[in-house]
Design a protein around this motif. Structure first.
Motif, PDB file in Angstrom:
ATOM      1  N   LEU A 177      26.945  -9.961  31.443  1.00 50.16           N
ATOM      2  CA  LEU A 177      26.912  -9.923  29.972  1.00 50.16           C
ATOM      3  C   LEU A 177      27.033 -11.308  29.335  1.00 50.16           C
ATOM      4  CD1 LEU A 177      29.114  -6.758  29.323  1.00 50.16           C
ATOM      5  CD2 LEU A 177      26.620  -6.964  29.121  1.00 50.16           C
ATOM      6  N   ALA A 178      27.958 -12.123  29.826  1.00 48.25           N
ATOM      7  CA  ALA A 178      28.167 -13.434  29.210  1.00 48.25           C
ATOM      8  C   ALA A 178      26.918 -14.302  29.363  1.00 48.25           C
ATOM      9  CB  ALA A 178      29.370 -14.104  29.845  1.00 48.25           C
ATOM     10  N   TYR A 179      26.259 -14.193  30.518  1.00 44.84           N
ATOM     11  CA  TYR A 179      25.019 -14.964  30.715  1.00 44.84           C
ATOM     12  C   TYR A 179      23.944 -14.490  29.736  1.00 44.84           C
ATOM     13  CZ  TYR A 179      26.903 -16.806  35.082  1.00 44.84           C
ATOM     14  OH  TYR A 179      27.675 -17.454  36.019  1.00 44.84           O
ATOM     15  N   LEU A 180      23.881 -13.175  29.535  1.00 45.57           N
ATOM     16  CA  LEU A 180      22.870 -12.634  28.599  1.00 45.57           C
ATOM     17  C   LEU A 180      23.178 -13.138  27.192  1.00 45.57           C
ATOM     18  CD1 LEU A 180      22.605  -8.906  29.808  1.00 45.57           C
ATOM     19  CD2 LEU A 180      21.054 -10.783  30.337  1.00 45.57           C
ATOM     20  N   ALA A 181      24.464 -13.133  26.833  1.00 42.14           N
ATOM     21  CA  ALA A 181      24.851 -13.563  25.479  1.00 42.14           C
ATOM     22  C   ALA A 181      24.555 -15.052  25.293  1.00 42.14           C
ATOM     23  CB  ALA A 181      26.324 -13.282  25.251  1.00 42.14           C
ATOM     24  N   MET A 190      15.653  -4.792  37.514  1.00 38.54           N
ATOM     25  CA  MET A 190      16.610  -4.293  38.495  1.00 38.54           C
ATOM     26  C   MET A 190      16.799  -5.341  39.595  1.00 38.54           C
ATOM     27  SD  MET A 190      16.766  -2.400  41.548  1.00 38.54           S
ATOM     28  CE  MET A 190      15.840  -0.999  42.045  1.00 38.54           C
ATOM     29  N   MET A 191      18.050  -5.699  39.850  1.00 39.22           N
ATOM     30  CA  MET A 191      18.308  -6.657  40.932  1.00 39.22           C
ATOM     31  C   MET A 191      19.104  -5.949  42.024  1.00 39.22           C
ATOM     32  SD  MET A 191      20.005 -10.436  40.848  1.00 39.22           S
ATOM     33  CE  MET A 191      21.647 -10.061  40.277  1.00 39.22           C
ATOM     34  N   GLU A 192      18.692  -6.135  43.251  1.00 42.03           N
ATOM     35  CA  GLU A 192      19.431  -5.554  44.375  1.00 42.03           C
ATOM     36  C   GLU A 192      19.497  -6.530  45.542  1.00 42.03           C
ATOM     37  OE1 GLU A 192      21.499  -3.622  45.345  1.00 42.03           O
ATOM     38  OE2 GLU A 192      21.641  -2.177  43.737  1.00 42.03           O
ATOM     39  N   HIS A 193      20.480  -6.305  46.406  1.00 43.41           N
ATOM     40  CA  HIS A 193      20.647  -7.178  47.567  1.00 43.41           C
ATOM     41  C   HIS A 193      19.510  -6.940  48.565  1.00 43.41           C
ATOM     42  CE1 HIS A 193      24.675  -8.368  46.454  1.00 43.41           C
ATOM     43  NE2 HIS A 193      24.945  -7.113  46.193  1.00 43.41           N
ATOM     44  N   GLU A 194      19.067  -8.026  49.191  1.00 36.61           N
ATOM     45  CA  GLU A 194      18.204  -7.906  50.358  1.00 36.61           C
ATOM     46  C   GLU A 194      19.102  -7.519  51.542  1.00 36.61           C
ATOM     47  OE1 GLU A 194      15.380  -7.499  50.992  1.00 36.61           O
ATOM     48  OE2 GLU A 194      14.001  -8.693  49.847  1.00 36.61           O
ATOM     49  N   LYS A 234      17.366 -16.228  47.873  1.00 40.70           N
ATOM     50  CA  LYS A 234      16.625 -15.152  48.563  1.00 40.70           C
ATOM     51  C   LYS A 234      17.548 -14.014  49.024  1.00 40.70           C
ATOM     52  CE  LYS A 234      12.397 -17.181  48.856  1.00 40.70           C
ATOM     53  NZ  LYS A 234      12.452 -17.930  47.613  1.00 40.70           N
ATOM     54  N   LYS A 235      18.801 -14.033  48.552  1.00 37.18           N
ATOM     55  CA  LYS A 235      19.719 -12.965  48.973  1.00 37.18           C
ATOM     56  C   LYS A 235      19.502 -11.696  48.155  1.00 37.18           C
ATOM     57  CE  LYS A 235      23.501 -15.668  50.852  1.00 37.18           C
ATOM     58  NZ  LYS A 235      24.869 -16.110  50.668  1.00 37.18           N
ATOM     59  N   SER A 236      18.924 -11.863  46.962  1.00 33.72           N
ATOM     60  CA  SER A 236      18.667 -10.690  46.122  1.00 33.72           C
ATOM     61  C   SER A 236      17.214 -10.654  45.701  1.00 33.72           C
ATOM     62  CB  SER A 236      19.526 -10.734  44.852  1.00 33.72           C
ATOM     63  OG  SER A 236      20.875 -10.570  45.175  1.00 33.72           O
ATOM     64  N   LYS A 237      16.717  -9.425  45.518  1.00 31.69           N
ATOM     65  CA  LYS A 237      15.355  -9.260  44.993  1.00 31.69           C
ATOM     66  C   LYS A 237      15.471  -8.759  43.555  1.00 31.69           C
ATOM     67  CE  LYS A 237      15.700  -4.972  47.380  1.00 31.69           C
ATOM     68  NZ  LYS A 237      15.435  -4.262  48.601  1.00 31.69           N
ATOM     69  N   ILE A 238      14.460  -9.090  42.769  1.00 29.36           N
ATOM     70  CA  ILE A 238      14.460  -8.655  41.367  1.00 29.36           C
ATOM     71  C   ILE A 238      13.149  -7.921  41.111  1.00 29.36           C
ATOM     72  CG2 ILE A 238      14.512  -9.412  38.952  1.00 29.36           C
ATOM     73  CD1 ILE A 238      15.979 -11.954  39.885  1.00 29.36           C
ATOM     74  N   TYR A 239      13.235  -6.711  40.592  1.00 24.23           N
ATOM     75  CA  TYR A 239      12.033  -5.983  40.184  1.00 24.23           C
ATOM     76  C   TYR A 239      11.929  -6.043  38.669  1.00 24.23           C
ATOM     77  CZ  TYR A 239      11.582  -3.928  44.826  1.00 24.23           C
ATOM     78  OH  TYR A 239      11.411  -3.744  46.169  1.00 24.23           O
ATOM     79  N   ILE A 240      10.782  -6.486  38.186  1.00 25.09           N
ATOM     80  CA  ILE A 240      10.555  -6.516  36.736  1.00 25.09           C
ATOM     81  C   ILE A 240       9.538  -5.413  36.443  1.00 25.09           C
ATOM     82  CG2 ILE A 240       9.788  -7.952  34.793  1.00 25.09           C
ATOM     83  CD1 ILE A 240      10.498 -10.396  36.599  1.00 25.09           C
ATOM     84  N   CYS A 241      10.011  -4.374  35.765  1.00 21.68           N
ATOM     85  CA  CYS A 241       9.183  -3.177  35.590  1.00 21.68           C
ATOM     86  C   CYS A 241       8.817  -3.024  34.117  1.00 21.68           C
ATOM     87  CB  CYS A 241       9.960  -1.925  36.023  1.00 21.68           C
ATOM     88  SG  CYS A 241      10.708  -2.065  37.650  1.00 21.68           S
ATOM     89  N   GLU A 242       7.511  -2.902  33.859  1.00 24.02           N
ATOM     90  CA  GLU A 242       7.051  -2.770  32.476  1.00 24.02           C
ATOM     91  C   GLU A 242       6.860  -1.304  32.162  1.00 24.02           C
ATOM     92  OE1 GLU A 242       4.014  -5.742  31.767  1.00 24.02           O
ATOM     93  OE2 GLU A 242       3.148  -4.374  30.268  1.00 24.02           O
ATOM     94  N   LYS A 243       7.339  -0.881  30.984  1.00 21.82           N
ATOM     95  CA  LYS A 243       7.237   0.547  30.655  1.00 21.82           C
ATOM     96  C   LYS A 243       5.764   0.990  30.603  1.00 21.82           C
ATOM     97  CE  LYS A 243       8.562   3.998  27.253  1.00 21.82           C
ATOM     98  NZ  LYS A 243       9.399   4.300  26.111  1.00 21.82           N
ATOM     99  N   ALA A 300      22.167 -15.876  40.703  1.00 19.35           N
ATOM    100  CA  ALA A 300      21.388 -14.649  40.530  1.00 19.35           C
ATOM    101  C   ALA A 300      21.477 -14.151  39.086  1.00 19.35           C
ATOM    102  CB  ALA A 300      21.912 -13.580  41.486  1.00 19.35           C
ATOM    103  N   ARG A 301      22.671 -14.218  38.517  1.00 20.59           N
ATOM    104  CA  ARG A 301      22.834 -13.726  37.134  1.00 20.59           C
ATOM    105  C   ARG A 301      22.156 -14.643  36.139  1.00 20.59           C
ATOM    106  NH1 ARG A 301      27.959 -11.967  39.580  1.00 20.59           N
ATOM    107  NH2 ARG A 301      27.575  -9.737  39.874  1.00 20.59           N
ATOM    108  N   LYS A 302      22.191 -15.942  36.426  1.00 16.36           N
ATOM    109  CA  LYS A 302      21.480 -16.898  35.562  1.00 16.36           C
ATOM    110  C   LYS A 302      19.987 -16.592  35.600  1.00 16.36           C
ATOM    111  CE  LYS A 302      23.942 -21.224  35.213  1.00 16.36           C
ATOM    112  NZ  LYS A 302      24.145 -22.466  35.917  1.00 16.36           N
ATOM    113  N   ALA A 303      19.484 -16.306  36.818  1.00  9.14           N
ATOM    114  CA  ALA A 303      18.051 -16.019  36.969  1.00  9.14           C
ATOM    115  C   ALA A 303      17.679 -14.763  36.176  1.00  9.14           C
ATOM    116  CB  ALA A 303      17.720 -15.837  38.451  1.00  9.14           C
ATOM    117  N   LEU A 304      18.571 -13.785  36.171  1.00  9.97           N
ATOM    118  CA  LEU A 304      18.286 -12.561  35.402  1.00  9.97           C
ATOM    119  C   LEU A 304      18.273 -12.858  33.906  1.00  9.97           C
ATOM    120  CD1 LEU A 304      20.255  -9.514  36.835  1.00  9.97           C
ATOM    121  CD2 LEU A 304      17.853 -10.072  37.079  1.00  9.97           C
ATOM    122  N   ALA A 305      19.304 -13.595  33.456  1.00  2.87           N
ATOM    123  CA  ALA A 305      19.413 -13.886  32.018  1.00  2.87           C
ATOM    124  C   ALA A 305      18.214 -14.708  31.542  1.00  2.87           C
ATOM    125  CB  ALA A 305      20.721 -14.607  31.731  1.00  2.87           C
TER     126      ALA A 305
END
Ligand code: SAM
Length: 208
Positions: A58-62, A146-150, A199-208, A31-36
């Motif tokens: 953080l480490a994945y983002l870096a 934003m990532m949250e658990h299903e 599929k355990k977590s959902k990710i919302y990608i929100c554009e300002k 999940a964190r890899k997918a976010l990064a």
């Protein structure tokens, strides 16, 4: 009340990583890899992880971008202490102890703001302030991710999930469960929903 919440997280920080590893196994890393992977290294210069906890993202983002400035923010000193250990060999990450309802960041400076597995723990009124602060600090082309658990299948984990959701307050919990996407759309110009591979977590990608 906030003092007690901070105390709770300071205590929780001692077992947080073991607790997460126990119930998420490999899916937490995925999940964190997918976010990064959502970072665009050429474009994103300032990346923030709010409610960073023990800094697992953080480490994945870096790793994804060694040119970006990466900032982890959390109000729990205990959580940040663990995060500090985790990122000690990365040189582009800064940690800030602060409340997400008042981000210590200037207007329109951030390209991406992440919030992983934490939004459901921020109390109702604080959520409003959090979303306003995210909007204030994002660049016009910036994204809130934003990532949250299903809702979990396992009965015991589902029970813990509902307890966690209730920490937002009943009204906010019901609102989130029924109208989460509509709620986010009232703050952001575009909202896209996707899922992690498990599929355990959902990710919302929100554009300002
Ligand atoms: C469940 S942990 C999530 C940690 C991390 N994002 C992860 O994915 O593992 C929730 C985190 O949110 C932080 N938090 C909760 N309310 C906050 C607030 N109002 N301001 C700053 N941090 C907050 C807690 O201290 C805790 O570290």
């Amino acid at each position: 009340m906030r003092v007690y919440r901070r105390k709770f997280y300071n205590l929780f920080s001692k077992i947080y990583d073991s607790f997460v590893n126990l119930h998420s196994k490999n899916s937490g890393h995925e999940a964190r890899k997918a976010l990064a992977a959502l970072i665009e290294p050429q474009r994103d210069k300032v990346v923030v992880d709010i409610c960073t906890g023990t800094g697992s993202l953080l480490a994945y983002l870096a790793d994804r971008s060694n040119v970006s400035l990466i900032i982890g923010i959390d109000f729990s000193r205990g959580m940040l202490k663990k995060a500090k250990e985790k990122i000690k060999d990365k040189n582009n990450i800064y940690l800030i102890e602060a409340d997400v309802t008042r981000l210590p960041l200037r207007n329109a400076k951030c390209d991406k703001i992440f919030c992983s597995h934490a939004f459901y723990e921020v109390k109702d009124k604080d959520q409003v302030n959090l979303l306003n602060e995210v909007k204030r600090t994002l660049k016009p082309s910036g994204h809130f991710i934003m990532m949250e658990h299903e809702i979990p299948e396992n009965m015991f984990i589902r029970f813990l999930f509902y307890l966690r959701i209730l920490s937002m307050g009943i009204k906010a919990a019901l609102n989130i469960l029924k109208r989460e996407e509509i709620y986010l759309k009232s703050y952001f110009s575009k909202v896209r929903k996707t899922y992690t591979s498990s599929k355990k977590s959902k990710i919302y990608i929100c554009e300002k």
